[in-house]
Design an enzyme around this catalytic site. Structure first.
Site, mmCIF file in Angstrom:
data_model
loop_
_atom_site.group_PDB
_atom_site.id
_atom_site.type_symbol
_atom_site.label_atom_id
_atom_site.label_comp_id
_atom_site.label_asym_id
_atom_site.label_seq_id
_atom_site.Cartn_x
_atom_site.Cartn_y
_atom_site.Cartn_z
ATOM 1 N N ASP A 98 0.542 -0.976 0.030
ATOM 2 C CA ASP A 98 0.190 0.210 0.097
ATOM 3 C C ASP A 98 0.590 1.094 -0.143
ATOM 4 O O ASP A 98 1.603 1.756 0.807
ATOM 5 C CB ASP A 98 -0.785 0.196 1.432
ATOM 6 C CG ASP A 98 -2.509 0.629 0.906
ATOM 7 O OD1 ASP A 98 -1.654 1.703 0.274
ATOM 8 O OD2 ASP A 98 -3.125 0.381 1.862
ATOM 9 N N GLU A 241 -6.355 3.737 -5.934
ATOM 10 C CA GLU A 241 -7.189 4.609 -4.970
ATOM 11 C C GLU A 241 -8.354 5.956 -5.788
ATOM 12 O O GLU A 241 -7.282 7.021 -5.668
ATOM 13 C CB GLU A 241 -7.103 4.118 -3.549
ATOM 14 C CG GLU A 241 -8.696 4.758 -2.771
ATOM 15 C CD GLU A 241 -8.773 5.582 -1.479
ATOM 16 O OE1 GLU A 241 -9.408 5.098 -0.419
ATOM 17 O OE2 GLU A 241 -7.545 5.910 -0.828
ATOM 18 N N HIS A 315 -10.844 -1.415 4.399
ATOM 19 C CA HIS A 315 -10.697 -1.367 5.453
ATOM 20 C C HIS A 315 -11.296 0.217 6.538
ATOM 21 O O HIS A 315 -11.585 0.518 7.745
ATOM 22 C CB HIS A 315 -8.667 -1.228 6.048
ATOM 23 C CG HIS A 315 -8.583 0.099 5.079
ATOM 24 N ND1 HIS A 315 -8.297 -0.406 3.589
ATOM 25 C CD2 HIS A 315 -7.792 1.229 5.790
ATOM 26 C CE1 HIS A 315 -7.621 1.128 3.140
ATOM 27 N NE2 HIS A 315 -7.865 1.908 4.116
HETATM 28 C C1 GLC Z 1 -7.577 6.234 2.406
HETATM 29 C C2 GLC Z 1 -7.361 5.122 3.289
HETATM 30 C C3 GLC Z 1 -7.595 5.292 4.377
HETATM 31 C C4 GLC Z 1 -6.337 6.609 4.769
HETATM 32 C C5 GLC Z 1 -6.715 8.295 4.007
HETATM 33 C C6 GLC Z 1 -5.289 8.435 4.050
HETATM 34 O O1 GLC Z 1 -8.594 6.821 1.847
HETATM 35 O O2 GLC Z 1 -8.078 4.034 2.472
HETATM 36 O O3 GLC Z 1 -7.530 4.802 5.478
HETATM 37 O O4 GLC Z 1 -7.649 7.303 5.985
HETATM 38 O O5 GLC Z 1 -6.413 7.291 2.773
HETATM 39 O O6 GLC Z 1 -3.809 7.896 3.593
#
Ligand code: GLC
Ligand code: CA
Length: 537
Positions: A98, A241, A315
């Site tokens: 990640d 994402e 998550h």
């Molecule tokens: C993404 C992650 C999340 C995190 C955010 C900031 O949305 O999935 O868990 O808090 O980014 O990194």
């Protein structure tokens, strides 16, 4: 269609702190994952997306990275990471790291340097604006509440942070930052990782003076450069994402020419059960016909010109069986229905730890929550005059900790997750819902997921079949077909708890039942509560 190994792959997401603890400190770790590799091999998945395990003060559970090239001691060390990559390889499982590249931790060496002085070589690694104390550059609000600007008195400057104050935004306009990031990615590739998930990648090219966070003008320029300098040198799976992705943008992110990522991870379906224009906490019933439209458009609009991720959970999201299924009398049926519905579509399916067991949301007291987003919202909405009941309803429905309770392995104390005190409470339903009771049961939710993983490999129509929605206006049934040159697949799901008529008897006349969620079908013309069937010719 271009053939790529990840097109018939299924990814399993692990949230390490909640997966398996190996040393009794109550926090899951890398050795714990290694111990459970046999379970993942049994499920048949191809890759593990590992939520961040890098060195981190854990302000946002690891999404605040203090060293991209080291492991947080609570999770293990670099040797454990290498052991994990090697152990996974025995099962043909690749590890997806990640990458949190929009921001680092404020405890990262770069930031510690950056805030020393304005002419420190690292200063420009972050986003700063001159100003006066108490008068931030503008009124932008962060994702976790509060201003995006934090005052540093020594410098008489504000730094920009889209997430918590401990997550300062990196300045992607600085070529040195980009080079450091690429070198770090190449270092991980060298260690043999199988791919990367790019955290909030649509937010890296921010332009705070114009109040732009998502989809900044330079976004795809930066992604293409990163891809050229790193990913394209290996045979990786990469997933971006992107909360703000449209179909058009998805065609860029997942361009089949490989210029950006393998696929996009977008959330249009996930935002449907909230009041329009409001926050996720402002609950609204799921508009079922809209869900059908949204999922259908993602199937058709990027067909042959992009690639999507298929998911209900991660998550950051509540448990799907509690959300759009029924976690009471039809828990097993509805969990399988949701799995069948999703896994028949085109894209790369993601299974989030515990989803394959039908794990549910947890309704805790406020003291038992750990998530920074939940706790900040509780504070903020209490101050704004919401009642405690309203706030707790929102948390029980949408809080991120719903997906972060420990993995339920068996019916022993703490569900077999830890011998110590878990960092967050175990869902009290672990005696009934756990892996041990499901792995060898052919009728379990686990077995249904295992079957779905196999089917994707066995029948190419799962990968390349053209999607067509059936019964578009039906208020209860979600049905569709997938068709390629050789075969047709038909998926029929009753999305609700009432028995309904099944108007597709002719369609499926000469087809064979591949999978269903009830033991036997006595009357093909009816669908029982949450009944799902998959047919192939
Ligand atoms: C993404 C992650 C999340 C995190 C955010 C900031 O949305 O999935 O868990 O808090 O980014 O990194
Ligand atoms: Ca541990």
């Amino acid at each position: 269609m271009i053939k790529k190994w990840w097109k018939d792959a299924v990814v399993y997401q692990i949230y390490p702190r909640s997966f398996q603890d190996s040393n009794g400190d109550g926090i899951g770790d890398l050795k714990g994952i290694i111990q459970r590799m046999g379970y993942l091999g049994e499920l048949g998945i191809d890759a593990i997306w590992l939520s961040p395990v890098y060195k981190s003060p854990q302000d946002d559970n690891g999404y605040d990275i203090a060293d991209y090239q080291d492991i947080e001691p609570m999770f293990g060390c670099l040797d454990d990471m290498e052991a994990l990559i090697a152990e996974a390889k025995k099962y043909n499982i690749r590890i997806i790291m990640d990458l949190v590249l929009n921001h680092s931790s404020d405890e990262h060496r770069w930031f510690l340097e950056a805030k020393k002085s304005k002419d420190n070589p690292y200063h420009d690694y972050y986003v700063w604006r001159d100003g006066k104390e108490g008068v931030p550059p503008n009124d932008m609000k962060g994702v976790f509440g509060g201003s995006t600007w934090e005052w540093v008195p020594e410098l008489k400057q504000y730094y920009f942070h889209q997430f918590s104050v401990k997550q300062p935004d990196l300045n992607w306009d600085n070529p040195k930052v980009r080079r450091e990031i690429y070198d770090m990615i190449l270092w991980w590739m060298d260690k043999g990782v199988g791919g990367f998930r790019l955290d909030v990648i649509d937010q890296i090219a921010k332009e705070p003076d114009k109040k732009i966070t998502q989809n900044g003008p330079n976004l795809h320029k930066y992604i293409q450069e990163m891809s050229r300098e790193t990913f394209q040198k290996g045979d990786l799976i990469t997933v971006g994402e992107a909360w703000g992705a449209t179909h058009e943008l998805a065609k860029l992110y997942s361009n089949p020419d490989g210029s950006e990522f393998s696929m996009v991870f977008q959330f249009e379906h996930i935002g449907l059960d909230q009041q329009e224009g409001k926050e996720k906490w402002d609950l609204a019933p799921l508009p079922f016909l809209k869900l059908k439209q949204v999922l259908t458009r993602w199937q058709t609009e990027i067909y042959n010109c992009g690639w999507n991720s298929l998911f209900w959970n991660n998550h950051d999201l509540p448990r799907i069986v509690s959300r759009w299924g029924n976690d009471k009398e039809y828990r097993v049926e509805s969990a399988k229905m949701l799995a069948i519905l999703l896994h028949g579509m085109q894209g790369t399916p993601y299974i989030y730890q515990g989803e394959e067991l039908g794990m549910t949301n947890a309704a805790y007291e406020i003291e038992d929550y750990r998530d920074i987003e939940t706790l900040n919202m509780y504070q903020e909405r209490s101050e704004q005059g919401y009642t405690k009941e309203e706030i707790m309803n929102s948390i029980h429905a949408k809080g991120r900790d719903n997906g972060r309770t420990p993995m339920q392995w068996d019916d022993t104390e703490n569900a077999g997750f830890t011998t110590g005190t878990p960092w967050i409470k175990v869902n009290p339903n672990y005696k009934e819902i756990n892996a041990k009771s499901q792995v060898n049961d052919p009728d379990s939710i686990f077995s249904c997921y295992r079957k779905l993983v196999q089917l994707r490999k066995e029948y190419p129509v799962f990968v390349d079949g053209k999607f067509r929605l059936l019964l578009e206006d039906d208020e209860n049934i979600f049905a569709y077909e997938r068709q390629n040159a050789e075969q047709k697949l038909v998926v029929i799901c009753n999305f609700y708890g009432e028995t309904v008529e099944m108007p597709l008897s002719e369609e499926i006349e000469d087809m064979k039942l591949l999978l269903g969620n009830y033991k036997e079908i006595k009357d093909v013309t009816m669908l029982r509560p949450y009944e799902a069937r998959m047919y192939i010719n």
